[in-house]
Design a protein around this motif. Structure first.
Motif, short mmCIF file in Angstrom:
data_model
loop_
_atom_site.label_atom_id
_atom_site.label_comp_id
_atom_site.label_asym_id
_atom_site.label_seq_id
_atom_site.Cartn_x
_atom_site.Cartn_y
_atom_site.Cartn_z
N LEU A 125 -2.51 -1.51 9.17
CA LEU A 125 -2.57 -2.77 8.42
C LEU A 125 -1.89 -3.88 9.20
O LEU A 125 -2.42 -4.99 9.33
CB LEU A 125 -1.92 -2.59 7.05
CG LEU A 125 -1.68 -3.85 6.21
CD1 LEU A 125 -2.98 -4.61 5.98
CD2 LEU A 125 -1.03 -3.49 4.88
N THR B 177 -6.46 1.46 2.42
CA THR B 177 -7.36 0.72 3.30
C THR B 177 -8.15 -0.33 2.51
O THR B 177 -8.27 -1.48 2.92
CB THR B 177 -8.33 1.67 4.02
OG1 THR B 177 -7.58 2.58 4.83
CG2 THR B 177 -9.31 0.90 4.89
N ASP B 178 -8.67 0.10 1.37
CA ASP B 178 -9.46 -0.83 0.54
C ASP B 178 -8.60 -1.98 0.03
O ASP B 178 -9.03 -3.15 0.06
CB ASP B 178 -10.06 -0.07 -0.64
CG ASP B 178 -11.10 0.96 -0.22
OD1 ASP B 178 -11.59 0.87 0.93
OD2 ASP B 178 -11.38 1.86 -1.02
N GLU C 262 -4.60 7.12 1.37
CA GLU C 262 -5.05 6.44 2.59
C GLU C 262 -6.28 5.58 2.37
O GLU C 262 -6.32 4.42 2.80
CB GLU C 262 -5.33 7.48 3.68
CG GLU C 262 -5.73 6.86 5.02
CD GLU C 262 -5.91 7.90 6.11
OE1 GLU C 262 -6.31 7.52 7.23
OE2 GLU C 262 -5.66 9.10 5.84
N GLN C 263 -7.30 6.12 1.70
CA GLN C 263 -8.52 5.34 1.51
C GLN C 263 -8.29 4.15 0.59
O GLN C 263 -8.77 3.04 0.87
CB GLN C 263 -9.63 6.23 0.93
CG GLN C 263 -10.97 5.50 0.80
CD GLN C 263 -11.47 4.92 2.12
OE1 GLN C 263 -11.62 5.64 3.09
NE2 GLN C 263 -11.73 3.61 2.15
N SER D 13 -5.69 -3.15 1.25
CA SER D 13 -5.23 -4.04 2.32
C SER D 13 -6.36 -4.94 2.80
O SER D 13 -6.14 -6.14 3.07
CB SER D 13 -4.67 -3.21 3.49
OG SER D 13 -5.64 -2.34 4.03
N ARG D 14 -7.57 -4.40 2.88
CA ARG D 14 -8.72 -5.23 3.27
C ARG D 14 -8.95 -6.34 2.25
O ARG D 14 -9.20 -7.49 2.62
CB ARG D 14 -9.96 -4.37 3.40
CG ARG D 14 -11.19 -5.14 3.89
CD ARG D 14 -12.43 -4.26 3.95
NE ARG D 14 -12.25 -3.17 4.90
CZ ARG D 14 -12.25 -1.89 4.56
NH1 ARG D 14 -12.41 -1.53 3.29
NH2 ARG D 14 -12.10 -0.96 5.48
N THR E 125 0.82 -1.22 0.00
CA THR E 125 0.00 0.00 0.00
C THR E 125 0.85 1.26 0.00
O THR E 125 0.33 2.36 0.16
CB THR E 125 -0.94 0.02 1.22
OG1 THR E 125 -0.15 0.03 2.43
CG2 THR E 125 -1.85 -1.20 1.24
N ASN F 221 2.70 0.55 7.36
CA ASN F 221 1.33 0.85 7.73
C ASN F 221 0.97 0.10 9.03
O ASN F 221 0.66 -1.08 9.01
CB ASN F 221 0.39 0.44 6.59
CG ASN F 221 -1.04 0.90 6.81
OD1 ASN F 221 -1.52 0.96 7.93
ND2 ASN F 221 -1.72 1.20 5.71
#
Length: 220
Positions: free
Chosen positions: A201, A175-176, A171-172, A178-179, A166, A198
């Motif tokens: 994460l 997040t998406d 940032e957003q 890594s999820r 990432t 991160n």
């Protein structure tokens, strides 16, 4: 299939001024049980990427022992590449290929006649069902990393090695992405060896190690 690894007494030296060796990694021990997700954090230049390369068999181990297992049975290091996937910070996609052929490439190299169908399935899984024929240069950074994740998982690896996946994302999007990566790992019971800055994460994984002055310590 799930891969686990055990590292014992790893020392790795690099040449510095006047060819004097410097121990970048010093007598490291590490265990990644089959099906577990493990993160390594630390400052830039601490040796995280070098450690990942050694664990993935991309660099030879100078001193120490790396033991691998596949579904509970010993796995020769020479066979690791057949059972592993990679996700890199810089994506490492081939610009001359579209999204689906980037994902299919590992399978094509193995002679899989169903490579394109399996690649299409994985692009759909990572939310790129409308991007199959797009040149990767036309995709956003987040979309390119989704292609890279699909490529890493398309061969059903037992372990995925991820180096700052990432790091180049906002940032957003980070997040998406890594999820998504963790969801893919857990759905397939795939082991994960992750290098990241991160902290949010890293805390989502089963274990987090901190690399400092060549030594690993388990974060509580």
């Amino acid at each position: 299939m799930t891969v686990g690894l055990v590292l014992r007494d790893l020392t790795h030296q690099i040449a510095v001024a006047k060819n004097q060796p410097l121990s970048l990694l010093d007598k490291l021990d590490l265990q990644v049980p089959e099906g577990q997700q493990v993160a390594i954090v630390g400052a830039s230049g601490s040796g995280k990427t070098t450690l990942l390369s050694l664990l993935a068999g991309l660099e030879p181990v100078q001193h120490g022992q790396l033991e691998l297992s596949l579904n509970g049975q010993p796995l020769p290091l020479s066979q690791l590449s057949r059972h592993s996937g990679f996700v890199f910070q810089q994506f490492h996609l081939l610009p001359e290929l579209d999204a689906i052929n980037n994902v299919a490439l590992p399978l094509k190299l193995r002679g899989d006649r169903h490579a394109l169908a399996r690649a299409a399935d994985w692009l759909d899984k990572v939310g790129l069902n409308k991007r199959h024929g797009f040149a990767v240069s036309k995709l956003s950074g987040g979309e390119q990393q989704r292609v890279a994740i699909a490529r890493a998982f398309v061969s059903e690896p037992g372990i995925v090695f991820a180096d700052e996946p990432t790091g180049n994302l906002d940032e957003q999007t980070a997040t998406d992405v890594s999820r998504l990566m963790l969801t893919c790992c857990r759905a397939a019971n795939t082991s994960l060896m992750l290098i990241t800055h991160n902290q949010a994460l890293a805390r989502q994984l089963d274990a987090v190690y901190y690399l400092l002055h060549g030594r690993l310590s388990l974060c509580q």
